[in-house]
Design an enzyme around this catalytic site. Structure first.
Site, PDB file in Angstrom:
ATOM      1  N   HIS A 145       0.841  -1.206   0.000  1.00  0.00           N
ATOM      2  CA  HIS A 145       0.000   0.000   0.000  1.00  0.00           C
ATOM      3  C   HIS A 145       0.876   1.256   0.000  1.00  0.00           C
ATOM      4  CE1 HIS A 145      -3.109  -2.588   2.369  1.00  0.00           C
ATOM      5  NE2 HIS A 145      -3.588  -2.444   1.145  1.00  0.00           N
TER       6      HIS A 145
ATOM      7  N   LYS B 117     -17.625  -6.057   7.492  1.00  0.00           N
ATOM      8  CA  LYS B 117     -16.354  -6.780   7.411  1.00  0.00           C
ATOM      9  C   LYS B 117     -15.680  -6.746   8.777  1.00  0.00           C
ATOM     10  CE  LYS B 117     -12.581  -6.927   4.040  1.00  0.00           C
ATOM     11  NZ  LYS B 117     -11.984  -6.215   2.927  1.00  0.00           N
TER      12      LYS B 117
ATOM     13  N   ARG C 172      -1.983  -6.251  -8.321  1.00  0.00           N
ATOM     14  CA  ARG C 172      -0.925  -7.236  -8.084  1.00  0.00           C
ATOM     15  C   ARG C 172      -0.929  -8.364  -9.097  1.00  0.00           C
ATOM     16  NH1 ARG C 172      -2.948  -7.796  -2.062  1.00  0.00           N
ATOM     17  NH2 ARG C 172      -4.750  -7.144  -3.274  1.00  0.00           N
TER      18      ARG C 172
ATOM     19  N   SER D  95      -2.935  -7.530   3.309  1.00  0.00           N
ATOM     20  CA  SER D  95      -3.219  -7.369   4.738  1.00  0.00           C
ATOM     21  C   SER D  95      -3.548  -8.726   5.356  1.00  0.00           C
ATOM     22  CB  SER D  95      -4.397  -6.408   4.928  1.00  0.00           C
ATOM     23  OG  SER D  95      -4.084  -5.150   4.386  1.00  0.00           O
TER      24      SER D  95
HETATM   25  P1  ADP Z   1      -8.032  -5.683   0.682  1.00  0.00           P
HETATM   26  O1  ADP Z   1      -8.982  -5.618  -0.485  1.00  0.00           O
HETATM   27  O2  ADP Z   1      -7.165  -6.910   0.716  1.00  0.00           O
HETATM   28  O3  ADP Z   1      -8.613  -5.281   2.014  1.00  0.00           O
HETATM   29  P2  ADP Z   1      -7.218  -3.073   0.419  1.00  0.00           P
HETATM   30  O4  ADP Z   1      -8.660  -2.746   0.355  1.00  0.00           O
HETATM   31  O5  ADP Z   1      -6.486  -2.583   1.599  1.00  0.00           O
HETATM   32  O6  ADP Z   1      -6.977  -4.583   0.361  1.00  0.00           O
HETATM   33  O7  ADP Z   1      -6.493  -2.584  -0.918  1.00  0.00           O
HETATM   34  C1  ADP Z   1      -6.627  -1.278  -1.375  1.00  0.00           C
HETATM   35  C2  ADP Z   1      -5.976  -1.172  -2.732  1.00  0.00           C
HETATM   36  O8  ADP Z   1      -4.587  -1.487  -2.610  1.00  0.00           O
HETATM   37  C3  ADP Z   1      -6.507  -2.093  -3.799  1.00  0.00           C
HETATM   38  O9  ADP Z   1      -6.478  -1.381  -5.033  1.00  0.00           O
HETATM   39  C4  ADP Z   1      -5.509  -3.220  -3.839  1.00  0.00           C
HETATM   40  O10 ADP Z   1      -5.460  -3.827  -5.108  1.00  0.00           O
HETATM   41  C5  ADP Z   1      -4.219  -2.469  -3.546  1.00  0.00           C
HETATM   42  N1  ADP Z   1      -3.180  -3.307  -2.947  1.00  0.00           N
HETATM   43  C6  ADP Z   1      -3.296  -4.142  -1.906  1.00  0.00           C
HETATM   44  N2  ADP Z   1      -2.121  -4.745  -1.637  1.00  0.00           N
HETATM   45  C7  ADP Z   1      -1.215  -4.285  -2.546  1.00  0.00           C
HETATM   46  C8  ADP Z   1       0.182  -4.540  -2.807  1.00  0.00           C
HETATM   47  N3  ADP Z   1       0.874  -5.430  -2.096  1.00  0.00           N
HETATM   48  N4  ADP Z   1       0.770  -3.864  -3.818  1.00  0.00           N
HETATM   49  C9  ADP Z   1       0.047  -2.980  -4.550  1.00  0.00           C
HETATM   50  N5  ADP Z   1      -1.261  -2.718  -4.371  1.00  0.00           N
HETATM   51  C10 ADP Z   1      -1.896  -3.348  -3.380  1.00  0.00           C
END
Ligand code: ADP
Length: 159
Positions: free
Chosen positions: A17, A41, A90, A128
């Site tokens: 992130h 969630k 990813r 996460s």
């Molecule tokens: P999740 O859907 O697993 O809860 P998030 O909502 O925190 O994850 O993700 C927010 C954004 O960050 C999404 O666009 C997701 O694709 C991106 N993201 C999550 N992990 C990574 C990573 N390791 N590298 C790049 N982008 C990421």
């Protein structure tokens, strides 16, 4: 002024992130990192805790702000005057879900454009969920999360 929004659960924020945040901050005048409040969630950290983690992790990035919102991204973006939504990609699974979200967001409001940033190869396997799966068994999460966030995760699992 070009304002973008990067929304997610950030439960907890990972180095993946943070990489997207750093890169997006270079592309726009202002980047709002927004924690999505999703009452359906189950989360490890409260929204306030996640905001605090993001503030710590981004304190050196002057054009980055941290916020939280409930409901639709398109509506929150309009409210704060953001015209771009940043998303990270990813793999093909991310692509499929993110593309669907993009199409839905387009239907909800044509004012917002989506920009996809490809994940750095170092962070391809970071999520996460993975962080929590390793941390619950006391594994090393140094390569997964910002150093300043690590103690909060460890503390959560010690309780
Ligand atoms: P999740 O859907 O697993 O809860 P998030 O909502 O925190 O994850 O993700 C927010 C954004 O960050 C999404 O666009 C997701 O694709 C991106 N993201 C999550 N992990 C990574 C990573 N390791 N590298 C790049 N982008 C990421």
């Amino acid at each position: 002024m070009k304002k973008a929004i990067y929304a997610g659960s950030f439960d907890p924020v990972t180095l993946g992130h943070l990489d997207i945040i750093r890169r997006a901050a270079k592309l726009f005048d202002c980047l709002v990192v927004a924690v999505l409040e999703n009452p359906n969630k189950k989360s490890l950290f409260t929204v306030e805790e996640r905001k605090c983690h993001l503030e710590l992790a981004t304190k050196e990035l002057e054009n980055v702000e941290v916020a939280s919102f409930r409901g639709l991204l398109a509506e929150f973006a309009k409210e704060i005057g953001a015209t771009v939504a940043v998303r990270g990609l990813r793999n093909t699974m991310d692509f499929t879900t993110e593309y669907q979200m993009y199409l839905i967001n387009r239907k909800l409001g044509k004012e917002i454009e989506t920009v996809f940033l490809a994940a750095d190869e170092e962070h391809l396997s970071l999520s996460s969920t993975n962080v929590k799966e390793v941390a619950v068994f006391g594994g090393n999460i140094d390569f997964m999360v910002p150093a300043e966030i690590k103690p909060f995760i460890i503390e959560k699992y010690q309780k």
